[in-house]
Design a protein around this motif. Sequence first.
Motif, mmCIF file in Angstrom:
data_model
loop_
_atom_site.group_PDB
_atom_site.id
_atom_site.type_symbol
_atom_site.label_atom_id
_atom_site.label_comp_id
_atom_site.label_asym_id
_atom_site.label_seq_id
_atom_site.Cartn_x
_atom_site.Cartn_y
_atom_site.Cartn_z
ATOM 1 N N HIS A 21 -1.763 9.190 -4.449
ATOM 2 C CA HIS A 21 -0.996 8.884 -3.011
ATOM 3 C C HIS A 21 -1.212 7.564 -2.601
ATOM 4 O O HIS A 21 -0.275 7.033 -2.064
ATOM 5 N N PHE A 25 1.364 4.741 -1.457
ATOM 6 C CA PHE A 25 1.381 4.276 -0.315
ATOM 7 C C PHE A 25 1.348 3.015 -0.232
ATOM 8 O O PHE A 25 2.128 2.370 0.817
ATOM 9 N N MET A 118 1.854 12.810 3.234
ATOM 10 C CA MET A 118 2.081 11.350 2.663
ATOM 11 C C MET A 118 2.768 11.433 1.622
ATOM 12 O O MET A 118 3.447 10.235 1.502
ATOM 13 N N LYS A 130 2.876 5.932 9.422
ATOM 14 C CA LYS A 130 2.318 5.671 8.415
ATOM 15 C C LYS A 130 0.970 5.617 8.514
ATOM 16 O O LYS A 130 0.176 6.174 7.835
ATOM 17 N N THR A 133 -0.662 9.073 9.490
ATOM 18 C CA THR A 133 -0.787 10.201 8.507
ATOM 19 C C THR A 133 -1.892 9.658 7.303
ATOM 20 O O THR A 133 -2.574 10.448 6.649
ATOM 21 N N PHE A 134 -1.896 8.406 7.193
ATOM 22 C CA PHE A 134 -2.772 7.755 6.016
ATOM 23 C C PHE A 134 -4.502 8.022 6.529
ATOM 24 O O PHE A 134 -5.097 8.524 5.836
ATOM 25 N N PHE A 137 -4.992 11.732 6.272
ATOM 26 C CA PHE A 137 -5.269 11.901 4.666
ATOM 27 C C PHE A 137 -6.701 11.541 4.251
ATOM 28 O O PHE A 137 -7.404 12.131 3.542
#
Length: 215
Positions: A21, A25, A118, A130, A133-134, A137
């Motif tokens: 992922h 990304f 993601m 972004k 979310t990262f 994650f």
Amino acid sequence: MRTPYQRPVTSRCYVTAFRKHCDAFAEIIDDEVEQTLKNLNIHQFLMFPAFQQCIPLLFEILKFWSPADEGFIVLGHVLKFTTDEVSLLTGLPNRGIDIKWRIDPLNGPLSTEIKNEMSILDRLTDNATKIKTFIMFLLSNLFFPLNSHKTPRRLTTVANNLSEFSSINWASSLRNFMVGEFNTIFEKFQQQRPLGYINGFFPLLLVSFHSYWFF
């Protein structure tokens, strides 16, 4: 008839999936997002090695754990598992305050849901989304993956506040959480109970031991 192999201990921390992922990304972020991740000292996790899960090795390493020494006793020597080592291996600064997230309810999004979020990010997604979310994650799928897939609400609030995120000593928080997990496994060993799951960023332990043997 051959006896089926049964894992002595299990983990939901899959670094290969995490890296997959991250590679996707990295293709959709611009210079602004990249610089923000560098400022937060987490850009290096986009390139974290995709270690395969090696449960038999993890099981053998955990046998050496000594709660009294907070380290691993190998050949009569105590190999300490310290915050400084976590900082060195991860690139996270060893400063700031520890985050007490385990006392909060596990009512945040599931780690699987965050992984799905993601996967649907693209170049048109706004930068704030972004980054948030990262971070979610990273926290839910690498730093603190739990066997229940649940994410504490406290981690969600941190992901939405970059200033607070920067104020936390993640190296110390990671180390303290993992020590707690090692102690739980030790108690199960002593009581001859099934070990079940070990939570957390356990591949870090494998990296640490490879470094020990190298030196």
